[in-house]
Design a protein around this motif. Structure first.
Motif, PDB file in Angstrom:
ATOM      1  N   GLY A 188      10.837  37.651 -11.801  1.00  0.00           N
ATOM      2  CA  GLY A 188       9.557  37.899 -11.738  1.00  0.00           C
ATOM      3  C   GLY A 188       9.380  38.771 -10.384  1.00  0.00           C
ATOM      4  O   GLY A 188       9.790  39.676 -10.037  1.00  0.00           O
ATOM      5  N   CYS A 189       8.351  38.080  -9.658  1.00  0.00           N
ATOM      6  CA  CYS A 189       7.966  38.783  -8.267  1.00  0.00           C
ATOM      7  C   CYS A 189       8.619  37.623  -7.188  1.00  0.00           C
ATOM      8  O   CYS A 189       8.411  38.154  -6.243  1.00  0.00           O
ATOM      9  N   SER A 190       9.434  36.825  -7.481  1.00  0.00           N
ATOM     10  CA  SER A 190       9.940  35.819  -6.591  1.00  0.00           C
ATOM     11  C   SER A 190      11.381  36.066  -6.289  1.00  0.00           C
ATOM     12  O   SER A 190      12.352  35.966  -7.299  1.00  0.00           O
ATOM     13  N   PRO A 191      11.719  36.201  -4.938  1.00  0.00           N
ATOM     14  CA  PRO A 191      13.136  36.285  -4.655  1.00  0.00           C
ATOM     15  C   PRO A 191      13.966  34.849  -4.723  1.00  0.00           C
ATOM     16  O   PRO A 191      13.290  33.642  -4.509  1.00  0.00           O
ATOM     17  N   MET A 192      15.157  34.577  -5.533  1.00  0.00           N
ATOM     18  CA  MET A 192      15.840  33.568  -5.691  1.00  0.00           C
ATOM     19  C   MET A 192      17.253  33.776  -4.958  1.00  0.00           C
ATOM     20  O   MET A 192      18.024  34.950  -5.124  1.00  0.00           O
ATOM     21  N   PHE A 193      17.840  32.875  -4.380  1.00  0.00           N
ATOM     22  CA  PHE A 193      18.960  32.888  -3.615  1.00  0.00           C
ATOM     23  C   PHE A 193      19.991  31.916  -4.305  1.00  0.00           C
ATOM     24  O   PHE A 193      19.645  30.970  -4.447  1.00  0.00           O
ATOM     25  N   PRO A 194      21.358  32.432  -4.356  1.00  0.00           N
ATOM     26  CA  PRO A 194      22.272  31.680  -5.007  1.00  0.00           C
ATOM     27  C   PRO A 194      23.008  30.596  -3.921  1.00  0.00           C
ATOM     28  O   PRO A 194      23.355  31.146  -2.858  1.00  0.00           O
ATOM     29  N   LYS A 195      23.016  29.416  -4.008  1.00  0.00           N
ATOM     30  CA  LYS A 195      23.044  28.467  -2.924  1.00  0.00           C
ATOM     31  C   LYS A 195      24.645  28.599  -2.920  1.00  0.00           C
ATOM     32  O   LYS A 195      24.983  28.584  -1.680  1.00  0.00           O
ATOM     33  N   SER A 196      25.371  28.742  -3.675  1.00  0.00           N
ATOM     34  CA  SER A 196      26.836  28.784  -3.326  1.00  0.00           C
ATOM     35  C   SER A 196      27.278  30.078  -2.497  1.00  0.00           C
ATOM     36  O   SER A 196      28.029  29.969  -1.406  1.00  0.00           O
ATOM     37  N   LEU A 197      26.663  31.231  -2.832  1.00  0.00           N
ATOM     38  CA  LEU A 197      26.934  32.301  -1.857  1.00  0.00           C
ATOM     39  C   LEU A 197      26.335  32.310  -0.430  1.00  0.00           C
ATOM     40  O   LEU A 197      26.872  32.573   0.475  1.00  0.00           O
TER      41      LEU A 197
END
Length: 86
Positions: free
Chosen positions: A61-70
């Motif tokens: 959408g318009c929200s950045p999401m971050f992969p925790k393992s990376l």
């Protein structure tokens, strides 16, 4: 007329990280606020890391999401590199 100096391209620390498709399926995704708490950094630091491609994010959408393992791999790689410099 002045010529603009070319900025060097930022280097990503993720060139050494292998992404497994199975891991992405079961990945825990963090919001911006959760990343700030997880890494104990300020919003401006997170913005700078995103801008220089030192941290991976995916816009949903318009929200950045971050992969925790990376994010955890990034911390580990940075700490190893800092340790090797000493």
């Amino acid at each position: 007329m002045k010529k603009k100096k070319k900025q060097p391209k930022p280097t990503s620390i993720y060139k050494d990280v292998k992404i497994d498709a199975k891991l992405i399926k079961n990945e825990e995704w963090l919001t911006t606020e959760e990343v700030l708490k997880h890494l104990n950094i300020s919003r401006s630091t997170l913005f700078r890391l995103r801008k220089t491609h030192q941290i991976i994010d995916v816009k949903i959408g318009c929200s950045p999401m971050f992969p925790k393992s990376l994010l955890n791999k990034m911390l580990l790689l940075k700490s190893i590199r800092n340790f090797n410099k000493e």
